[in-house]
Design a protein around this motif. Structure first.
Motif, PDB file in Angstrom:
ATOM      1  N   HIS A 108      13.359 -35.664   6.416  1.00  0.00           N
ATOM      2  CA  HIS A 108      14.583 -34.999   6.361  1.00  0.00           C
ATOM      3  C   HIS A 108      14.946 -35.673   7.768  1.00  0.00           C
ATOM      4  N   ILE A 109      16.221 -36.427   7.872  1.00  0.00           N
ATOM      5  CA  ILE A 109      16.381 -37.260   9.119  1.00  0.00           C
ATOM      6  C   ILE A 109      17.674 -36.749   9.393  1.00  0.00           C
ATOM      7  N   VAL A 110      17.909 -36.049  10.624  1.00  0.00           N
ATOM      8  CA  VAL A 110      19.005 -35.612  11.156  1.00  0.00           C
ATOM      9  C   VAL A 110      19.124 -36.075  12.758  1.00  0.00           C
ATOM     10  N   ASN A 111      20.088 -36.499  13.277  1.00  0.00           N
ATOM     11  CA  ASN A 111      20.298 -37.157  14.421  1.00  0.00           C
ATOM     12  C   ASN A 111      21.536 -36.515  15.334  1.00  0.00           C
ATOM     13  N   GLY A 112      21.768 -36.738  16.491  1.00  0.00           N
ATOM     14  CA  GLY A 112      23.044 -36.611  17.321  1.00  0.00           C
ATOM     15  C   GLY A 112      23.985 -37.568  17.029  1.00  0.00           C
ATOM     16  N   LEU A 113      25.099 -37.126  17.456  1.00  0.00           N
ATOM     17  CA  LEU A 113      26.295 -38.164  17.270  1.00  0.00           C
ATOM     18  C   LEU A 113      26.259 -38.965  18.345  1.00  0.00           C
ATOM     19  N   PRO A 115      26.618 -42.057  21.112  1.00  0.00           N
ATOM     20  CA  PRO A 115      28.032 -42.447  21.309  1.00  0.00           C
ATOM     21  C   PRO A 115      28.017 -43.942  21.355  1.00  0.00           C
ATOM     22  N   THR A 116      26.758 -44.702  21.542  1.00  0.00           N
ATOM     23  CA  THR A 116      26.794 -46.211  21.496  1.00  0.00           C
ATOM     24  C   THR A 116      25.862 -46.793  20.626  1.00  0.00           C
ATOM     25  N   LEU A 117      25.193 -46.086  19.756  1.00  0.00           N
ATOM     26  CA  LEU A 117      24.439 -46.819  18.873  1.00  0.00           C
ATOM     27  C   LEU A 117      25.466 -47.458  17.537  1.00  0.00           C
ATOM     28  N   PRO A 118      25.280 -48.648  17.437  1.00  0.00           N
ATOM     29  CA  PRO A 118      25.825 -49.256  16.413  1.00  0.00           C
ATOM     30  C   PRO A 118      25.952 -48.595  14.823  1.00  0.00           C
ATOM     31  N   TRP A 119      26.733 -48.741  14.028  1.00  0.00           N
ATOM     32  CA  TRP A 119      26.780 -48.214  12.689  1.00  0.00           C
ATOM     33  C   TRP A 119      25.624 -48.895  11.999  1.00  0.00           C
ATOM     34  N   ARG A 120      25.202 -50.281  12.179  1.00  0.00           N
ATOM     35  CA  ARG A 120      24.181 -50.958  11.414  1.00  0.00           C
ATOM     36  C   ARG A 120      22.700 -50.362  11.882  1.00  0.00           C
ATOM     37  N   TYR A 121      22.627 -49.613  12.679  1.00  0.00           N
ATOM     38  CA  TYR A 121      21.069 -49.093  13.068  1.00  0.00           C
ATOM     39  C   TYR A 121      20.978 -48.012  11.750  1.00  0.00           C
ATOM     40  N   TYR A 122      21.955 -47.451  11.399  1.00  0.00           N
ATOM     41  CA  TYR A 122      21.495 -46.274  10.323  1.00  0.00           C
ATOM     42  C   TYR A 122      21.200 -46.904   9.084  1.00  0.00           C
ATOM     43  N   PRO A 123      21.986 -47.893   8.365  1.00  0.00           N
ATOM     44  CA  PRO A 123      21.490 -48.309   7.279  1.00  0.00           C
ATOM     45  C   PRO A 123      19.910 -49.175   7.393  1.00  0.00           C
ATOM     46  N   ARG A 124      19.851 -49.757   8.472  1.00  0.00           N
ATOM     47  CA  ARG A 124      18.857 -50.769   8.692  1.00  0.00           C
ATOM     48  C   ARG A 124      17.646 -49.905   8.909  1.00  0.00           C
ATOM     49  N   VAL A 136       8.576 -41.851  -0.702  1.00  0.00           N
ATOM     50  CA  VAL A 136       8.828 -40.734  -0.022  1.00  0.00           C
ATOM     51  C   VAL A 136      10.601 -40.915  -0.231  1.00  0.00           C
ATOM     52  N   SER A 137      11.018 -39.498  -0.390  1.00  0.00           N
ATOM     53  CA  SER A 137      12.364 -39.540  -0.696  1.00  0.00           C
ATOM     54  C   SER A 137      13.038 -39.421   0.745  1.00  0.00           C
ATOM     55  N   LEU A 138      14.204 -39.953   0.740  1.00  0.00           N
ATOM     56  CA  LEU A 138      14.892 -40.175   2.125  1.00  0.00           C
ATOM     57  C   LEU A 138      16.219 -39.061   1.977  1.00  0.00           C
ATOM     58  N   LYS A 139      16.166 -38.028   2.743  1.00  0.00           N
ATOM     59  CA  LYS A 139      17.068 -36.992   2.776  1.00  0.00           C
ATOM     60  C   LYS A 139      17.578 -37.028   4.239  1.00  0.00           C
ATOM     61  N   ALA A 140      18.831 -37.962   4.313  1.00  0.00           N
ATOM     62  CA  ALA A 140      19.329 -38.229   5.704  1.00  0.00           C
ATOM     63  C   ALA A 140      20.872 -37.789   5.919  1.00  0.00           C
ATOM     64  N   PHE A 141      20.800 -37.407   7.190  1.00  0.00           N
ATOM     65  CA  PHE A 141      22.137 -37.331   7.762  1.00  0.00           C
ATOM     66  C   PHE A 141      23.023 -36.066   7.311  1.00  0.00           C
ATOM     67  N   THR A 142      23.556 -35.547   8.202  1.00  0.00           N
ATOM     68  CA  THR A 142      24.791 -34.567   7.642  1.00  0.00           C
ATOM     69  C   THR A 142      26.131 -35.319   7.438  1.00  0.00           C
ATOM     70  N   ALA A 143      26.871 -34.251   6.955  1.00  0.00           N
ATOM     71  CA  ALA A 143      28.266 -34.633   6.584  1.00  0.00           C
ATOM     72  C   ALA A 143      29.043 -34.939   7.920  1.00  0.00           C
ATOM     73  N   THR A 173      21.646 -34.211   4.235  1.00  0.00           N
ATOM     74  CA  THR A 173      21.008 -32.823   4.700  1.00  0.00           C
ATOM     75  C   THR A 173      22.348 -31.901   4.540  1.00  0.00           C
ATOM     76  N   GLY A 174      22.132 -30.436   4.937  1.00  0.00           N
ATOM     77  CA  GLY A 174      23.121 -29.613   4.787  1.00  0.00           C
ATOM     78  C   GLY A 174      23.893 -29.323   5.990  1.00  0.00           C
TER      79      GLY A 174
END
Length: 201
Positions: A108-113, A115-124, A136-143, A173-174
């Motif tokens: 279950h992956i949730v992060n802060g917003l 300010p400087t991490l590039p978008w590519r960090y997340y899919p990578r 392992v199932s990846l349940k990640a990121f809020t809307a 995630t919810g």
């Protein structure tokens, strides 16, 4: 609930008949929890016998750095604060691997917003986690995070979700849905994701 409707619903459940939308609404509106529990237990037992499945879920938060300052959040930190952190992807994978021996079935992956991490960090990060933990199932990121990714990438939520799914995302995630009523939300939420964006995403 009317006794006749109650009997009718019991008969449908015990005979295995498919319930209608109206039946579901009636069950939802019932406050007879013991009776509802009996019906649910019967339906589950018919479907699964005595087998019970457990999801072993562990949280992985790759960064607590966040541009927002929501009133209810004790997780977020501002850049430069003493306990602010952002993991390198290799570090996140190493930490996730330590959880594998716990019969891990979902991250279950949730992060802060951030300010400087590039978008590519997340899919990578998802690709590397899926490579290291293929079962392992990846349940990640809020809307809210997906909305943030739109801002930092210039992509639409649809394109973002396509790429994240391709990288291993299996569900969102919810988070971010705490309270949507604007009279309340304006006092507790300090980011730009409101009902319209959350529901769209």
């Amino acid at each position: 609930m009317d006794a006749g409707l109650k009997r009718e619903l019991e008969e449908k459940v015990y005979s295995g008949e498919r319930l209608s939308r109206e039946d579901g609404i009636a069950l939802y509106e019932s406050d007879e929890l013991a009776w509802l529990g009996e019906l649910a237990h019967h339906a589950r037992t018919v479907k699964n016998g005595d087998v019970v499945h457990f999801n072993v879920n562990r949280h992985l938060n790759m960064t607590n750095v966040c541009t927002a300052s929501c009133a209810y959040c004790s997780f977020q930190r501002k850049p430069g604060e003493m306990d602010a952190y952002t993991m390198r992807i290799e570090e996140a994978v190493r930490l996730a691997k330590t959880m594998e021996s716990e019969h891990l079935s979902e991250l279950h992956i949730v992060n802060g917003l951030h300010p400087t991490l590039p978008w590519r960090y997340y899919p990578r990060s998802l690709r590397e986690l899926k490579k290291a933990l293929p079962n392992v199932s990846l349940k990640a990121f809020t809307a809210t995070e997906i909305h943030h990714f739109e801002t930092i990438s210039g992509l639409s939520a649809s394109d973002i979700l396509d790429e994240l799914i391709d990288a291993g995302l299996e569900s969102l995630t919810g988070g971010g849905a705490e309270i949507f009523d604007w009279e309340v939300r304006q006092h507790i939420v300090d980011h730009r994701t409101h009902w319209e964006d959350w529901s769209r995403i």
